[in-house]
Design an enzyme around this catalytic site. Sequence first.
Site, short mmCIF file in Angstrom:
data_model
loop_
_atom_site.label_atom_id
_atom_site.label_comp_id
_atom_site.label_asym_id
_atom_site.label_seq_id
_atom_site.Cartn_x
_atom_site.Cartn_y
_atom_site.Cartn_z
N SER A 131 0.81 -1.24 0.05
CA SER A 131 0.21 -0.04 0.00
C SER A 131 0.89 1.31 -0.04
O SER A 131 2.36 1.03 0.28
CB SER A 131 -0.91 0.16 1.17
OG SER A 131 -1.56 1.33 1.70
N TYR A 144 -1.64 -0.63 10.59
CA TYR A 144 -1.54 -0.86 8.99
C TYR A 144 -0.42 -0.36 8.38
O TYR A 144 0.12 -0.97 7.81
CB TYR A 144 -2.91 -0.27 8.70
CG TYR A 144 -3.08 -0.45 7.20
CD1 TYR A 144 -3.62 -1.57 6.74
CD2 TYR A 144 -3.19 0.70 6.06
CE1 TYR A 144 -3.75 -1.79 5.12
CE2 TYR A 144 -3.42 0.37 4.94
CZ TYR A 144 -3.47 -0.90 4.46
OH TYR A 144 -3.90 -0.97 2.93
N1 LIG Z 1 -8.56 -0.44 -1.71
C1 LIG Z 1 -7.48 0.44 -1.50
O1 LIG Z 1 -7.74 1.65 -1.83
C2 LIG Z 1 -6.16 -0.27 -1.23
C3 LIG Z 1 -5.23 0.65 -1.18
C4 LIG Z 1 -3.65 0.06 -0.90
C5 LIG Z 1 -3.64 -1.32 -0.39
N2 LIG Z 1 -4.81 -1.97 -0.50
C6 LIG Z 1 -4.56 -3.46 -0.20
O2 LIG Z 1 -5.07 -4.30 -1.08
C7 LIG Z 1 -5.58 -5.36 -0.61
C8 LIG Z 1 -6.87 -5.93 -0.96
O3 LIG Z 1 -7.60 -4.77 -0.37
P1 LIG Z 1 -8.95 -4.60 -0.90
O4 LIG Z 1 -9.45 -3.11 -0.97
O5 LIG Z 1 -9.49 -5.13 -2.08
O6 LIG Z 1 -10.14 -5.14 0.28
P2 LIG Z 1 -11.42 -5.80 0.29
O7 LIG Z 1 -12.09 -5.93 1.60
O8 LIG Z 1 -12.24 -5.48 -0.94
O9 LIG Z 1 -10.95 -7.42 0.04
C9 LIG Z 1 -10.00 -8.04 0.99
C10 LIG Z 1 -10.32 -9.42 0.76
O10 LIG Z 1 -9.32 -10.04 1.75
C11 LIG Z 1 -10.07 -11.26 2.49
N3 LIG Z 1 -9.31 -11.43 3.79
C12 LIG Z 1 -9.36 -10.58 4.81
N4 LIG Z 1 -8.87 -10.97 5.84
C13 LIG Z 1 -8.66 -12.27 5.39
C14 LIG Z 1 -8.24 -13.42 6.16
N5 LIG Z 1 -7.75 -13.34 7.47
N6 LIG Z 1 -8.01 -14.56 5.51
C15 LIG Z 1 -8.55 -14.62 4.27
N7 LIG Z 1 -9.11 -13.48 3.65
C16 LIG Z 1 -9.04 -12.60 4.07
C17 LIG Z 1 -11.36 -10.54 2.65
O11 LIG Z 1 -12.56 -11.45 3.02
C18 LIG Z 1 -11.65 -9.73 1.28
O12 LIG Z 1 -12.30 -10.67 0.40
C19 LIG Z 1 -5.18 -5.43 0.93
O13 LIG Z 1 -3.99 -5.94 1.38
C20 LIG Z 1 -5.12 -3.97 1.14
O14 LIG Z 1 -4.46 -3.55 2.23
C21 LIG Z 1 -6.03 -1.65 -0.84
#
Ligand SMILES: NC(=O)c1ccc[n+]([C@@H]2O[C@H](COP(=O)([O-])OP(=O)(O)OC[C@H]3O[C@@H](n4cnc5c(N)ncnc54)[C@H](O)[C@@H]3O)[C@@H](O)[C@H]2O)c1
Length: 242
Positions: A131, A144
């Site tokens: 991130s 985080y």
């Molecule tokens: N959305 C953003 O703006 C953004 C920005 C930077 C980084 N990220 C990173 O991208 C990744 C995905 O984020 P997203 O926005 O798609 O989130 P999201 O909430 O849409 O999806 C996350 C998925 O991970 C699964 N998950 C969470 N904890 C888990 C566990 N303990 N075991 C198995 N599965 C688990 C959830 O069930 C979900 O399906 C994360 O690592 C997040 O930190 C997201």
Amino acid sequence: MDSGKVVITGSSSGIGKAIVKKFLDDGYNVEGIDLAKDGPFLHRNYKHHQLDVTEFYQLESLLTNIKYSSENNVLVNCAGTREICPIDELTLSLWEKVFSVNVTASFLSGKSFCQNIIKRKLNGSVINIASVSGVMGEPNRTAYVSSKHAVLGLTKQLALEYGSYNVRVNAIAPGIIRTPLTESYYHDECQLEKIYRGQFLSSLGMLEDVAHAAFFLASKDAGFITGATLVIDGSWTIGKDL
Ligand SMILES: NC(=O)c1ccc[n+]([C@@H]2O[C@H](COP(=O)([O-])OP(=O)(O)OC[C@H]3O[C@@H](n4cnc5c(N)ncnc54)[C@H](O)[C@@H]3O)[C@@H](O)[C@H]2O)c1
């Protein structure tokens, strides 16, 4: 067409789901791991495993028992969690939970994947979804931010340890991408204004921006790239408007 095998955590939603789609569209077999009972798509080349990635022994055993491909193999560590709370309210158990999902699970799956690929003399690479919080601080996200900095350290270390076996390990650091994790920002005018003011490009981050970058990093075209962090943030981290 058998382009290869992708194993991805956090496959059921958001960025993970978009990455699954991109690789399925390109002829990969995908095995997804998620807390959710269902995978992102019903597709003949997608197999779903409902698992909490902090069930560490089950995670390692799943990675050992995967049927890897003779073409290309990719592990994407995408499952992530975050807190939003003032540091004074951040408990040890919340800190540990964030680190377990974001860092420890990525360490164990990354190590297990690399060992299995090397043992079988196969091609493979790892992509850790970090991130922009891995390269800069953010208020109310102490665990985080610390965990995503650790993910970038882990990326370099796995790349260094397994590089001589030709296994590449890279990270992607997305800026704000619209997913269930960030959906609330898009319903808050003040927050949206902050997003636009925080970046110099006028477009917002899309799921495909991250999925296409993951596909590139997994491809032969990225064959000399390892230990790197690809920041995809519309300029969020390069400077601020004063
Ligand atoms: N959305 C953003 O703006 C953004 C920005 C930077 C980084 N990220 C990173 O991208 C990744 C995905 O984020 P997203 O926005 O798609 O989130 P999201 O909430 O849409 O999806 C996350 C998925 O991970 C699964 N998950 C969470 N904890 C888990 C566990 N303990 N075991 C198995 N599965 C688990 C959830 O069930 C979900 O399906 C994360 O690592 C997040 O930190 C997201």
